[in-house]
Design an enzyme around this catalytic site. Structure first.
Site, PDB file in Angstrom:
ATOM      1  N   LEU A  22     -13.444  47.295  29.330  1.00  0.00           N
ATOM      2  CA  LEU A  22     -15.333  47.726  29.220  1.00  0.00           C
ATOM      3  C   LEU A  22     -16.624  47.723  28.579  1.00  0.00           C
ATOM      4  O   LEU A  22     -17.098  47.595  28.497  1.00  0.00           O
ATOM      5  CB  LEU A  22     -15.196  49.030  29.739  1.00  0.00           C
ATOM      6  CG  LEU A  22     -14.649  49.712  31.275  1.00  0.00           C
ATOM      7  CD1 LEU A  22     -14.965  51.705  31.390  1.00  0.00           C
ATOM      8  CD2 LEU A  22     -14.438  49.282  32.474  1.00  0.00           C
ATOM      9  N   GLY A  23     -15.453  47.502  27.469  1.00  0.00           N
ATOM     10  CA  GLY A  23     -16.347  47.663  26.356  1.00  0.00           C
ATOM     11  C   GLY A  23     -15.562  47.231  25.210  1.00  0.00           C
ATOM     12  O   GLY A  23     -15.092  47.811  24.783  1.00  0.00           O
ATOM     13  N   ARG A  24     -16.517  46.513  23.758  1.00  0.00           N
ATOM     14  CA  ARG A  24     -15.967  46.690  22.666  1.00  0.00           C
ATOM     15  C   ARG A  24     -16.944  47.430  21.087  1.00  0.00           C
ATOM     16  O   ARG A  24     -18.159  47.039  21.324  1.00  0.00           O
ATOM     17  CB  ARG A  24     -15.323  45.293  21.912  1.00  0.00           C
ATOM     18  CG  ARG A  24     -14.305  44.984  23.025  1.00  0.00           C
ATOM     19  CD  ARG A  24     -14.041  43.798  23.068  1.00  0.00           C
ATOM     20  NE  ARG A  24     -13.245  43.183  24.015  1.00  0.00           N
ATOM     21  CZ  ARG A  24     -11.252  43.141  23.526  1.00  0.00           C
ATOM     22  NH1 ARG A  24     -11.925  43.971  22.098  1.00  0.00           N
ATOM     23  NH2 ARG A  24     -10.868  42.481  24.300  1.00  0.00           N
ATOM     24  N   HIS A  26     -16.764  47.781  17.046  1.00  0.00           N
ATOM     25  CA  HIS A  26     -15.921  47.201  15.025  1.00  0.00           C
ATOM     26  C   HIS A  26     -14.310  47.811  14.968  1.00  0.00           C
ATOM     27  O   HIS A  26     -13.533  47.332  14.711  1.00  0.00           O
ATOM     28  CB  HIS A  26     -16.621  47.636  14.024  1.00  0.00           C
ATOM     29  CG  HIS A  26     -17.934  46.988  14.094  1.00  0.00           C
ATOM     30  ND1 HIS A  26     -17.972  45.722  13.752  1.00  0.00           N
ATOM     31  CD2 HIS A  26     -19.765  47.520  14.345  1.00  0.00           C
ATOM     32  CE1 HIS A  26     -19.660  45.609  13.842  1.00  0.00           C
ATOM     33  NE2 HIS A  26     -20.279  46.522  14.037  1.00  0.00           N
ATOM     34  N   PHE A  27     -14.457  49.130  15.392  1.00  0.00           N
ATOM     35  CA  PHE A  27     -13.339  49.299  15.910  1.00  0.00           C
ATOM     36  C   PHE A  27     -12.888  50.225  16.984  1.00  0.00           C
ATOM     37  O   PHE A  27     -11.328  50.752  16.567  1.00  0.00           O
ATOM     38  CB  PHE A  27     -13.017  51.003  14.705  1.00  0.00           C
ATOM     39  CG  PHE A  27     -13.957  50.775  13.120  1.00  0.00           C
ATOM     40  CD1 PHE A  27     -13.340  49.824  11.602  1.00  0.00           C
ATOM     41  CD2 PHE A  27     -15.062  50.987  13.154  1.00  0.00           C
ATOM     42  CE1 PHE A  27     -14.140  49.545  11.024  1.00  0.00           C
ATOM     43  CE2 PHE A  27     -15.383  50.748  12.369  1.00  0.00           C
ATOM     44  CZ  PHE A  27     -15.460  50.272  11.511  1.00  0.00           C
ATOM     45  N   ALA A  28     -13.181  49.620  17.942  1.00  0.00           N
ATOM     46  CA  ALA A  28     -12.553  50.717  19.313  1.00  0.00           C
ATOM     47  C   ALA A  28     -13.190  49.814  20.383  1.00  0.00           C
ATOM     48  O   ALA A  28     -14.053  48.862  20.503  1.00  0.00           O
ATOM     49  CB  ALA A  28     -13.515  51.710  19.532  1.00  0.00           C
ATOM     50  N   VAL A  30     -13.222  50.296  24.882  1.00  0.00           N
ATOM     51  CA  VAL A  30     -13.178  50.845  25.711  1.00  0.00           C
ATOM     52  C   VAL A  30     -12.752  50.590  27.095  1.00  0.00           C
ATOM     53  O   VAL A  30     -13.290  49.473  27.132  1.00  0.00           O
ATOM     54  CB  VAL A  30     -14.819  51.773  26.206  1.00  0.00           C
ATOM     55  CG1 VAL A  30     -14.684  52.454  27.666  1.00  0.00           C
ATOM     56  CG2 VAL A  30     -15.311  52.190  24.453  1.00  0.00           C
ATOM     57  N   LYS A  45     -11.697  55.444  25.264  1.00  0.00           N
ATOM     58  CA  LYS A  45     -11.960  54.805  24.129  1.00  0.00           C
ATOM     59  C   LYS A  45     -11.065  54.473  22.564  1.00  0.00           C
ATOM     60  O   LYS A  45     -10.356  56.107  22.761  1.00  0.00           O
ATOM     61  CB  LYS A  45     -13.413  55.613  23.277  1.00  0.00           C
ATOM     62  CG  LYS A  45     -13.952  55.197  21.935  1.00  0.00           C
ATOM     63  CD  LYS A  45     -15.214  55.423  22.250  1.00  0.00           C
ATOM     64  CE  LYS A  45     -15.326  55.420  20.274  1.00  0.00           C
ATOM     65  NZ  LYS A  45     -17.204  55.581  19.863  1.00  0.00           N
ATOM     66  N   ASP A 139     -28.253  58.080  17.508  1.00  0.00           N
ATOM     67  CA  ASP A 139     -27.916  56.760  18.091  1.00  0.00           C
ATOM     68  C   ASP A 139     -28.487  57.145  19.820  1.00  0.00           C
ATOM     69  O   ASP A 139     -27.647  55.922  20.257  1.00  0.00           O
ATOM     70  CB  ASP A 139     -26.855  56.221  18.383  1.00  0.00           C
ATOM     71  CG  ASP A 139     -26.918  55.007  18.673  1.00  0.00           C
ATOM     72  OD1 ASP A 139     -28.052  54.096  17.767  1.00  0.00           O
ATOM     73  OD2 ASP A 139     -25.509  54.081  18.941  1.00  0.00           O
TER      74      ASP A 139
END
Length: 337
Positions: A22-24, A26-28, A30, A45, A139
């Site tokens: 579903l998403g990216r 730097h370190f993870a 989803v 995640k 954020d």
């Protein structure tokens, strides 16, 4: 890290089947996933611990700690944390309607103020709850607001930069996204935690009613200058009451920014329900929301596990399914307690 389940391997301990990305970050990564027994869809995640430096590890601890603390209808739930030798899995509530940034981008001149008011009130409600628990998000942006269309709600997510704060004591860590960050964070100054979230709320409201960010120039240097000078223009179609609320939040001096109490009592937000989620008392998953395929799959697993046989009355099977789903939810709630 208290409450983490250890010793898992494989595709998340055999508890969840991983699906598409579903998403990216730097370190993870989803990913979409399904609980192997109930069929419940979740967002997972997946954090690669081998790529984490000291700072990133600290942020990860803060994210888990804050998400375990905040349990609110307008905040994405952290169901469970699963730890393996190289990976950390955060099992999260899954939205069904995409994020607010993509939604805003489909409305060139912004949403109607009635619709913007509905969503903004829920975001304010969630942040007010966080601040009462002395958690700052740091954020806030439309990308971190997710739609739950079946529930008619929006929910905050991504607490990767969140942290606990003590009232009256300033924070020092610079974090967040340029276009949404308060001037004092970008300057690297010590800052009052609640005030930086207030600034970001102002940016979000501007985007909701205008369809674009207030500070978005050709390059980062120009954007930074606009933020420091607090230069923005609210289009003429926006009502005076809404303009006033935006102006009260987008103040260069943090001491002059509106408090959450002032935002919630502002004339523009009157007449809107800030917490429609309180009307929903049903569990997140119900047998009535299962497709026929999912229903049959659960029955098949029950038969194979000698929990039931195919001659059982369908109503009895449905009761068993409901009980199993409720047990699953209870387990998830226990996992983050």
């Amino acid at each position: 890290m208290a409450g983490i389940k250890r010793g898992y391997d494989g595709k998340i301990a055999g508890l969840y089947d991983l699906d598409k990305t579903l998403g990216r970050g730097h370190f993870a990564v989803v990913k979409l996933a399904r609980h192997v027994f109930t069929g419940e869809k979740v967002a997972v995640k997946v954090i690669d611990k081998t790529k984490l430096d000291t700072v990133a590890t600290g942020h990860l601890f803060q994210e888990v700690r804050c998400m375990k603390l905040v349990q609110h209808p307008n905040i994405v739930r952290l169901y469970e944390v699963i730890d393996t030798q190289t990976k950390l899995y955060l099992i999260l509530e899954l939205g069904d309607g995409g994020d607010m940034f993509d939604y805003i981008m489909k409305h060139e001149e912004g949403l109607s103020e009635e619709l913007a008011k509905k969503y903004f009130a829920q975001i304010v409600h969630a942040i007010s709850y966080c601040h009462r628990l002395h958690v700052v998000h740091r954020d806030l942006k439309p990308e971190n607001v997710v739609f739950f269309e079946k529930q008619g709600l929006v929910k905050l997510t991504d607490f990767g930069f969140s942290n606990k704060f003590q009232p009256g004591k300033k924070l020092t860590t610079s974090c967040g996204s340029l276009a949404y960050s308060a001037p004092e964070i970008l300057l690297g100054d010590e800052y009052d935690a609640p005030a930086v979230d207030i600034w970001s709320l102002g940016v979000i409201l501007f985007m909701l009613v205008c369809g674009q960010p207030p500070f978005q120039e050709a390059n980062d240097s120009e954007t930074l200058t606009m933020i420091m000078d607090c230069k923005y223009t609210v289009p003429a179609h926006v009502s005076n009451a809404c303009k006033d609320l935006i102006n009260r939040m987008l103040q260069r001096d943090p001491k002059r920014r509106a408090s959450l109490e002032e935002i919630e009592s502002h004339a523009w937000l009157q007449g809107v329900d800030p917490s429609p989620a309180t009307k929903y008392n049903t569990p997140l998953v119900s047998h009535k929301n299962l497709s026929e395929e999912e229903h049959n799959s659960i029955i098949q697993r029950m038969v194979l596990g000698d929990i039931a046989d195919r001659e059982l009355n369908n109503d009895i099977i449905n009761i068993i399914i409901i009980l199993l789903l409720l047990l699953s939810l209870s387990y998830q709630a226990y996992a983050v307690s």
